[in-house]
Design an enzyme around this catalytic site. Structure first.
Site, mmCIF file in Angstrom:
data_model
loop_
_atom_site.group_PDB
_atom_site.id
_atom_site.type_symbol
_atom_site.label_atom_id
_atom_site.label_comp_id
_atom_site.label_asym_id
_atom_site.label_seq_id
_atom_site.Cartn_x
_atom_site.Cartn_y
_atom_site.Cartn_z
ATOM 1 C CB ALA B 508 38.461 -16.913 -10.780
ATOM 2 N NE ARG B 510 44.190 -16.085 -8.735
ATOM 3 C CZ ARG B 510 45.479 -15.768 -8.656
ATOM 4 N NH1 ARG B 510 46.063 -15.135 -9.661
ATOM 5 N NH2 ARG B 510 46.185 -16.064 -7.590
ATOM 6 C CB THR B 512 42.489 -5.957 -9.607
ATOM 7 O OG1 THR B 512 42.560 -5.688 -10.995
ATOM 8 C CG2 THR B 512 42.641 -4.658 -8.833
ATOM 9 C CE LYS B 700 33.511 -5.947 -3.214
ATOM 10 N NZ LYS B 700 32.391 -6.350 -2.383
ATOM 11 N N GLY B 701 37.496 -8.237 -7.180
ATOM 12 C CA GLY B 701 37.506 -8.523 -8.607
ATOM 13 C C GLY B 701 36.229 -8.160 -9.332
ATOM 14 C CB VAL B 702 34.968 -6.092 -11.740
ATOM 15 C CG1 VAL B 702 34.443 -5.448 -10.479
ATOM 16 C CG2 VAL B 702 36.196 -5.357 -12.245
ATOM 17 C CD GLU B 704 35.164 -14.852 -13.916
ATOM 18 O OE1 GLU B 704 36.001 -15.527 -14.518
ATOM 19 O OE2 GLU B 704 34.539 -15.269 -12.915
#
Lengths: 161, 746
Positions: B508, B510, B512, B700-702, B704
Site C-alpha cells: 500500500a 506505506r 517510506t 508520502k507513498g509512491v 503503486e
C-alpha cells in the site's frame, strides 16, 4: 541423490578456474552452477528460456542455463556474475547499474549484467536500440527497463538520447 | 531548524544494496540451505472443483529418499486453515478442491528429483463438480457454490441520493468495462525454508509481511509469538504477490512431519496458481449538467476473487472506494461485490482495485467529454476534487492539488497543440490521459530502533521488507540524515521478527511514509541523547551543541560520536539506542485520519495504431508521481517507471486465460509480460514535491500509483486516434482490429 543414477563427468572452466563435477544426465547447467559450485547468482525463474534470470556466458555468449544440459559445458568456459568483477567491463557495468538505479529487487541483475557484457564485448558503442534489442531476452519486472538501457549506455561511455 | 540543508535526503545516491546486487552476492531465500534440509514438491489438483474421494500416498511414502508426505489427514494437533481476513484456506485441500492447482499433498524428500518422483506416485480420486467460472456463473449460483456461498464480500460507499439526482441532470451516461485476471510475475517465485521444532519454528520466506506471517504461523501451530521467527532474505519482487501468508504454513507443516528443515520453492506455474489480480466488471452511470459539471454517480464493480478469500475483502472495499475516481459528486453510490470462482485465489496486486477502477472511470470520463464536445482535460479540471475537500465523505481530506499539475504536465506533453504525425496511411496516432487518487498507506503501525555504536556507526532495526522498492536505502538515508552521519556509516538490517520491531506490512505504498517516520523518530531520539551527552561533555546546553558528520561540536571544539559514546559509558564500549513506535496517535497529528495519505496517479500517452493489424504501440508515456518529498529521486522514478511498465503489460497483452477451469497459459511463453522492446520511445516520470505528505520531510507513498493510469490513458489515446472505444482489456491486436472494423462499419 540415489546412487544408482549414472553420472557424467563435466570438466570446464568457471569464472576463470578449471573445475570438474559429476552430474546426472538430466541436470542442467543451472543445477551444476548453483548446486555443485554454489554460484547462486544464477537465478531460476521461468524455466523456459524466456526470462534471462539464469543467463550465463558460455565462451562469452549468453545462454539460458535453465535449459542447457550441464554436459554441454564440457570443455567450455562459463562466466557467472560472481566472476564478472575480474573481467573487462565488469566493474564499469556494476558501477553504471548502481549509479543509474538500474535494478530494484536485483533478481534479474546478474543475467542482465552478463548479457550486457556480451553486447559491449561485441559492440563497444551501441545505440539505445541495439541495447534494447540485445537485452530483449532478459526480463525485469521492477524497473520498467529505461534505467537499464541508460546504465548500459553509460558503461559503454555513451549517454542516452 | 528549517534552514538546515539536507545532506543525503533528496539525493539520488546509489542504493545501499548495490554492491551485493551487482556482484551476484545478494542472497534470496532459495540461495540459503540448512543442514539436513529436505526438498519439497507439491501435488496439485488437476480439477477446478471436485470432492476428494480418497488420496493414497502409500507408494510415495514407500519410495526410498522420501521423508514425509503431507495430506489433510496429517494436519492434526494444529489449526488446519489460515487466511488474513477469514480462515477459509486449508493448508492442503480438505474434502474438496476449489481450483486447478490447489495443493492436495506435499512431499519432502532428499532432493527435488526424488520429491517430484514421489508426487507422481500419489493417487487421488475425485468426484467432479461443475466449476464456477466467471462472474456470471458466480452470480447465477446454479451449481454447487465454491464456498458456502459464491459471495465473498459486499461493500458500499454512498452519500446523497444518486439515483434520484440522476433524473434532474441534463445528461446521464453509462458504460461497462472489464479488466482481466493478471499475474504479478515476481521473477523470484514464492519460496520458503521452514524449520519446525517443538519449541521453535523458524521460517525464511520471500514474504512481504513477516509479522503477519509470524502471527498466522503462531496461531496455526499453537505457539507463542516469541517461539516463531520469520526471516526475510532479499526478495525477488513482490508487487503484492507475497503479501500476507501464502505457502509458509504448508512448508512448516511439512517440516513438522518430516522432522527436519524443508525447502519449498515454487515454479512460475505454481506461483501463477498461488495468487493473481482480481478480474472485474465495472458499470458506471454519471449524471452530468450541460456544462460538464458532474452531479451524481452510481457505480458497481463485481470482482472475481477466485477460490479463497485471501485479501478479497479489502480488495473489494478498495475497488468501490477507488472506482468513482478523483471527482466531486453531490450524490454518490459505489458498490462492490467480491465473488468466489473456481480459479486461482486473487489477492493484493499493486494498488488493489486501483487499475480496475481507473480503467472504467477514466475511459468513461473521456466518453462523457466526447459526447459533450468538451476537451477531456477541461472536463477533468472542472470536476477534480480540490485540495482540502473530502474525496470520500468522512475520510481524510485531499491534501494535494490535482488540477494544477494535471494542467501543467498536459502542457509539457503538448496536449493543447497536439497534431498527430502520420508516417503511413494505415498508422494512426492519438493522445490520451487519465488521473486517479487512491486511499493508501494501510495501517499506521510501525516501530524502529536505531543503535549508535561505540565507533560512531549505526544499525537501523526496522521491519519493512526490502522487496526491491529500495526501502533499505531510503530508510538508511533518513537515519543518516537524522543522526547527522554519513550514509556509509548506517546499516539497515534485514527483516527478522527476532531482531526488528513490529511493522504491520510492506505494501500500500506505506514504507517510506510509516516505517520512514519510525526510523526518523528513532534516529531523532538517538540524536537527542547524543546532544545531551555532548552538552554534558562541553558543559553547556543541548541546544548549543551542533552535530554533523558524526561529530559534536561547540565553540570550535569537536568530539567524534565514538569518543562521546565512550564518555557516556566510561570508555568501555556501550551504545546509544533510539526508539520509536508509530501509531495513529503520532504527535504530528498527521496519522489520525483514514487514509494515511492519498496516492496520486496521472498518465499521458501517445500511441500509434496499425489499423491493418490492430497492433498498438505506446510511443510516449509521461507518468506523474507525488512523493511529497523524494527521499531518493532516482528510486522514486524507478518505482514509477516500473509500475507504469507493468501497467503496459495488462493494457496490451497480459491476461490469465481459463477454459473450463483450466489455466491455459501458465508459463512465460504463453503469458507475455513487457520486454525491453515494449519500452516507449519517450518515457518520463514527473515528480511532484510539495512537502504535503504525513511522512518524514513531507514525504508520502509512491510505487503503486504508476500502474493505475496506464490502461485508460492508452485506451483514450486509441479512441483519440481512431474513434474506437474498447471496453475490455487487454488491447490485443485482434480486439483492436475488430473494434476498428466495428467503428468503421458504424
Amino acid at each position: 541423490m540415489s546412487s544408482a543414477t549414472p553420472r557424467i563427468r563435466v570438466a570446464c572452466e568457471v569464472n576463470g578456474r578449471p573445475v570438474e563435477a559429476k552430474v546426472e544426465p538430466r541436470a542442467f547447467l543451472i543445477d551444476l552452477l548453483r548446486d555443485e559450485f554454489g554460484l547462486t547468482s544464477v537465478k531460476r525463474s521461468c524455466d523456459v528460456q524466456v526470462c534471462g534470470a539464469c543467463a550465463v556466458l558460455l565462451d562469452g555468449r549468453p545462454v539460458s542455463s535453465c535449459t542447457l544440459p550441464a554436459f554441454e559445458a564440457r570443455g567450455h568456459s562459463v562466466l557467472t556474475a560472481e566472476g564478472l568483477a575480474d573481467e573487462p567491463l565488469g566493474e564499469a557495468l556494476a558501477r553504471a547499474f548502481a549509479q543509474h538505479a538500474a535494478f530494484q529487487c536485483g533478481f534479474c541483475t546478474p543475467g542482465l549484467l552478463l548479457t550486457a557484457k556480451a553486447l559491449l564485448d561485441s559492440a563497444p558503442a551501441p545505440t539505445a536500440e541495439q541495447v534494447s534489442e540485445c537485452l530483449e531476452g532478459n526480463l525485469c519486472r521492477c524497473t520498467g527497463y529505461k534505467k537499464i538501457v541508460e546504465a548500459v549506455l553509460a558503461a559503454a561511455g555513451r549517454s542516452a538520447v | 531548524m528549517s534552514a538546515r540543508a539536507f545532506s543525503t535526503v533528496g539525493q539520488a545516491v546509489p542504493r545501499v544494496d548495490a554492491e551485493e546486487k551487482t556482484s551476484g552476492r545478494a542472497k534470496y531465500t532459495t540461495d540459503l540451505a540448512l543442514p539436513g534440509m529436505a526438498y519439497a514438491k507439491l501435488a496439485l489438483s488437476p480439477l477446478p472443483h471436485a470432492r476428494i474421494v480418497s488420496i493414497d500416498a502409500s507408494r510415495a511414502r514407500a519410495l526410498p529418499g522420501v521423508y514425509a508426505v503431507l495430506t489433510a489427514a496429517e494436519l492434526t494437533g494444529m489449526e488446519t486453515h489460515y487466511g488474513s481476513d477469514r480462515k477459509d484456506r486449508p493448508i492442503v485441500a480438505m474434502g474438496k478442491v476449489r481450483f486447478e492447482g490447489e495443493p492436495i499433498a506435499a512431499v519432502a524428500a532428499v532432493d527435488l528429483a526424488k520429491a517430484e518422483e514421489a508426487v507422481e506416485l500419489i493417487e487421488a480420486e475425485y468426484e467432479e463438480l461443475p466449476p464456477v467460472i466467471g462472474l456470471e456463473a458466480a452470480l447465477a449460483g446454479e451449481s454447487e457454490p465454491v464456498q458456502e456461498t459464491n459471495v465473498c464480500h459486499r461493500y458500499e460507499v454512498a452519500w446523497g441520493d444518486a439515483a434520484g439526482a440522476m433524473a434532474a441532470c441534463d445528461h446521464v451516461f453509462e458504460d461497462t468495462f472489464t479488466f482481466p485476471m493478471v499475474y504479478h510475475y515476481a521473477m523470484e517465485p514464492h519460496a520458503v525454508i521452514a524449520d519446525y521444532q517443538a519449541d521453535r519454528l523458524s521460517v525464511w520466506s520471500s514474504a512481504q509481511h513477516p509479522f503477519l506471517v509470524r502471527a498466522e504461523l503462531a496461531r496455526v501451530f499453537r505457539k507463542r509469538l516469541d517461539q516463531v521467527r520469520v526471516v526475510v532474505p532479499y526478495v525477488g519482487g513482490g508487487y503484492g504477490s507475497k503479501s500476507y501468508t501464502k505457502i509458509e504454513p504448508l512448508a512448516a507443516a511439512l517440516s513438522r512431519l518430516a522432522g527436519r528443515p524443508v525447502r519449498l520453492a515454487l515454479s512460475v506455474e505454481e506461483a501463477m496458481k498461488t495468487v493473481r489480480r482480481h478480474a472485474t466488471r465495472a458499470t458506471i452511470r454519471t449524471g452530468v449538467q450541460a456544462d460538464g459539471t458532474f452531479v451524481a454517480r452510481e457505480c458497481r464493480v463485481e470482482l472475481d476473487t477466485g477460490a479463497y478469500t485471501d485479501n478479497g475483502v479489502r480488495v473489494t472495499e478498495r475497488a468501490a472506494d477507488r472506482l468513482p475516481g478523483p471527482y466531486r459528486f453531490e450524490h454518490l453510490r459505489s458498490e462492490a461485490v467480491g465473488l468466489f470462482t473456481n480459479t486461482t485465489p486473487a489477492g493484493s496486486f499493486r494498488s488493489i482495485g486501483g487499475p480496475q477502477g481507473a480503467w472504467a472511470c477514466e475511459s468513461h470520463t473521456d466518453n462523457i467529454a466526447h459526447a459533450l464536445g468538451i476537451d477531456p482535460l477541461e472536463l477533468r479540471l472542472k470536476n477534480l476534487v480540490r485540495p482540502g475537500e473530502e474525496l470520500l465523505r468522512g475520510r481524510r481530506r485531499l491534501e494535494a492539488d490535482l488540477a494544477a499539475p494535471l494542467a501543467e504536465v498536459a502542457r509539457g506533453f503538448g496536449w493543447h497543440d497536439y497534431e498527430p504525425v502520420s508516417t503511413a496511411p494505415h498508422l494512426k496516432r492519438g493522445v490520451g490521459m487519465a488521473c486517479a487518487v487512491a486511499n493508501a498507506g494501510a495501517s499506521p503501525i510501525s516501530g524502529a530502533f536505531v543503535r549508535l555504536h561505540a565507533d560512531g556507526s549505526a544499525t537501523v532495526h526496522v521491519g519493512t521488507t526490502e522487496i526491491g522498492q529500495g526501502s533499505r536505502s531510503a530508510l538508511a538515508q533518513i537515519a543518516a540524515e537524522e543522526l547527522r552521519l554519513p550514509l556509509s556509516s548506517v546499516r539497515v538490517i534485514a527483516s527478522d521478527t527476532d531482531a526488528v520491531p513490529y511493522d504491520r506490512s510492506t505494501g500500500a505504498s506505506r514504507s517510506t511514509t510509516l516505517a520512514g517516520l519510525a526510523v526518523h523518530d528513532a534516529a531523532a531520539d538517538a540524536r537527542a541523547q547524543m546532544e545531551d551527552a555532548a552538552a554534558r561533555y562541553f558543559e553547556t546546553f543541548a541546544e548549543q551543541v551542533a552535530l554533523a558528520e558524526g561529530s559534536a561540536s561547540f565553540e570550535g571544539e569537536s568530539i567524534s560520536y565514538g569518543a562521546l559514546i565512550g564518555q557516556v559509558f566510561g570508555g568501555a564500549g556501550g551504545e546509544i539506542v533510539g526508539r520509536s513506535a508509530i501509531t495513529p496517535d503520532h504527535p504530528s497529528g498527521k496519522l489520525a485520519e483514514d487514509p494515511v495519505f492519498w496516492e496520486v496517479s496521472m498518465g499521458f500517452a501517445e500511441v500509434e495504431v496499425d489499423t491493418e493489424t490492430g497492433r498498438v504501440r505506446v510511443l510516449r508515456y509521461t507518468s506523474v508521481a507525488d512523493p511529497g518529498k523524494a527521499i531518493n529521486p532516482a528510486q522514486v522514478e524507478g518505482q514509477d517507471e516500473g509500475a507504469a511498465m507493468q501497467g503496459v503489460g495488462h493494457t496490451l497483452f497480459e491476461e490469465m486465460r481459463y477454459e473450463e477451469g483450466q489455466l491455459m497459459n501458465p508459463n512465460l511463453i504463453d503469458y507475455r509480460v513487457p520486454t525491453f522492446g515494449d519500452l516507449p520511445d519517450e518515457f518520463h516520470t514527473v515528480l511532484l514535491e510539495r512537502g504535503d505528505g504525513p511522512g518524514p520531510y513531507g514525504a508520502k507513498g509512491v510505487g503503486e500509483g504508476g500502474i493505475v493510469a496506464v490502461a485508460p490513458a492508452v485506451a483514450n489515446a486509441l479512441f483519440n486516434a481512431t474513434g474506437a472505444r474498447i471496453r475490455d482489456l487487454p488491447l490485443t491486436p485482434e480486439r483492436v482490429w475488430r473494434a476498428l472494423r466495428e467503428t468503421n462499419d458504424a
